[in-house]
Design a protein around this motif. Structure first.
Motif, mmCIF file in Angstrom:
data_model
loop_
_atom_site.group_PDB
_atom_site.id
_atom_site.type_symbol
_atom_site.label_atom_id
_atom_site.label_comp_id
_atom_site.label_asym_id
_atom_site.label_seq_id
_atom_site.Cartn_x
_atom_site.Cartn_y
_atom_site.Cartn_z
ATOM 1 N N THR A 1 -6.287 -5.460 1.312
ATOM 2 C CA THR A 1 -4.872 -5.833 1.259
ATOM 3 C C THR A 1 -4.394 -5.860 -0.187
ATOM 4 O O THR A 1 -5.055 -6.416 -1.058
ATOM 5 C CB THR A 1 -4.658 -7.209 1.910
ATOM 6 O OG1 THR A 1 -5.170 -7.139 3.246
ATOM 7 C CG2 THR A 1 -3.199 -7.576 1.954
ATOM 8 N N ILE A 2 -3.244 -5.257 -0.424
ATOM 9 C CA ILE A 2 -2.664 -5.200 -1.757
ATOM 10 C C ILE A 2 -1.612 -6.302 -1.864
ATOM 11 O O ILE A 2 -0.742 -6.423 -1.008
ATOM 12 C CB ILE A 2 -2.039 -3.814 -2.013
ATOM 13 C CG1 ILE A 2 -3.147 -2.752 -1.956
ATOM 14 C CG2 ILE A 2 -1.308 -3.771 -3.337
ATOM 15 C CD1 ILE A 2 -2.638 -1.341 -2.003
ATOM 16 N N TYR B 1 -0.008 3.300 1.011
ATOM 17 C CA TYR B 1 -0.488 4.388 1.869
ATOM 18 C C TYR B 1 0.435 5.593 1.780
ATOM 19 O O TYR B 1 -0.016 6.726 1.648
ATOM 20 C CB TYR B 1 -0.567 3.945 3.330
ATOM 21 C CG TYR B 1 -1.598 2.907 3.655
ATOM 22 C CD1 TYR B 1 -2.681 2.656 2.826
ATOM 23 C CD2 TYR B 1 -1.495 2.167 4.823
ATOM 24 C CE1 TYR B 1 -3.622 1.697 3.142
ATOM 25 C CE2 TYR B 1 -2.441 1.207 5.151
ATOM 26 C CZ TYR B 1 -3.500 0.976 4.305
ATOM 27 O OH TYR B 1 -4.432 0.041 4.622
ATOM 28 N N ASN C 1 0.838 -2.624 1.435
ATOM 29 C CA ASN C 1 -0.112 -1.581 1.811
ATOM 30 C C ASN C 1 0.580 -0.352 2.374
ATOM 31 O O ASN C 1 0.163 0.772 2.096
ATOM 32 C CB ASN C 1 -1.134 -2.123 2.815
ATOM 33 C CG ASN C 1 -2.292 -2.802 2.133
ATOM 34 O OD1 ASN C 1 -2.111 -3.473 1.128
ATOM 35 N ND2 ASN C 1 -3.468 -2.631 2.678
ATOM 36 N N TRP D 1 -9.444 0.492 2.248
ATOM 37 C CA TRP D 1 -8.520 -0.246 1.386
ATOM 38 C C TRP D 1 -8.450 -1.712 1.791
ATOM 39 O O TRP D 1 -8.410 -2.047 2.978
ATOM 40 C CB TRP D 1 -7.125 0.345 1.465
ATOM 41 C CG TRP D 1 -6.949 1.585 0.641
ATOM 42 C CD1 TRP D 1 -7.931 2.428 0.233
ATOM 43 C CD2 TRP D 1 -5.734 2.112 0.152
ATOM 44 N NE1 TRP D 1 -7.392 3.459 -0.471
ATOM 45 C CE2 TRP D 1 -6.043 3.285 -0.539
ATOM 46 C CE3 TRP D 1 -4.418 1.711 0.241
ATOM 47 C CZ2 TRP D 1 -5.081 4.068 -1.152
ATOM 48 C CZ3 TRP D 1 -3.454 2.498 -0.368
ATOM 49 C CH2 TRP D 1 -3.789 3.660 -1.059
ATOM 50 N N MET E 1 -1.185 -2.306 -6.457
ATOM 51 C CA MET E 1 -0.821 -1.125 -5.690
ATOM 52 C C MET E 1 -0.913 0.122 -6.563
ATOM 53 O O MET E 1 -1.496 1.130 -6.180
ATOM 54 C CB MET E 1 0.590 -1.232 -5.127
ATOM 55 C CG MET E 1 0.981 -0.024 -4.288
ATOM 56 S SD MET E 1 2.692 -0.007 -3.770
ATOM 57 C CE MET E 1 3.520 0.352 -5.300
ATOM 58 N N THR F 1 -4.561 0.934 -7.347
ATOM 59 C CA THR F 1 -5.256 1.457 -6.168
ATOM 60 C C THR F 1 -4.856 2.894 -5.885
ATOM 61 O O THR F 1 -5.715 3.756 -5.657
ATOM 62 C CB THR F 1 -4.964 0.575 -4.936
ATOM 63 O OG1 THR F 1 -5.381 -0.759 -5.210
ATOM 64 C CG2 THR F 1 -5.683 1.085 -3.708
#
Length: 119
Positions: A71-72, A6, A2, A69, A78, A81
């Motif tokens: 959890t990736i 981000y 994450n 969001w 990822m 997203t």
């Protein structure tokens, strides 16, 4: 994962937002001057307000979107997203630009009516 997502999302959206904002700021000034019938001082002030508002709204939206969001767990997730979220911010940028242009056109028509009545 994450944290990396981000970082990428904030980096991409910040670059897009700043780049597009500066383009609107530079290229929109002559349009605003024309709408305000040559009043460059008022045009500069409106152009700066539009730029600051644009940045605050978009960068605020970018940061707000981070709250939703999940959890990736994988690289593919990822990438998906980050791309979807970046696409959303680009749609918001387009919408805000349309609203700004509509408001400036409305303001320009109001100013023309006022000047027409005075003559």
């Amino acid at each position: 994962m994450n944290t990396l997502a981000y970082f990428l999302y904030i980096l991409f959206t910040w670059l897009i937002t700043v780049h597009v904002g500066l383009r609107f700021y530079r290229n929109g000034f002559p349009f605003i001057v024309r709408l305000l019938q040559g009043d460059e001082q008022l045009s500069r002030m409106i152009n700066r307000l539009l730029l600051v508002g644009y940045y605050l709204l978009n960068l605020g939206y970018v940061l707000l979107m981070l709250r939703g969001w999940e959890t990736i767990h994988s690289l593919e997730q990822m990438l998906a997203t980050v791309l979807v979220m970046t696409g959303r911010i680009m749609l918001v940028l387009s919408f805000i630009h349309y609203i700004n242009m509509a408001m400036l056109a409305w303001l320009g028509s109001r100013i023309k009516k006022i000047h027409h009545v005075k003559k």
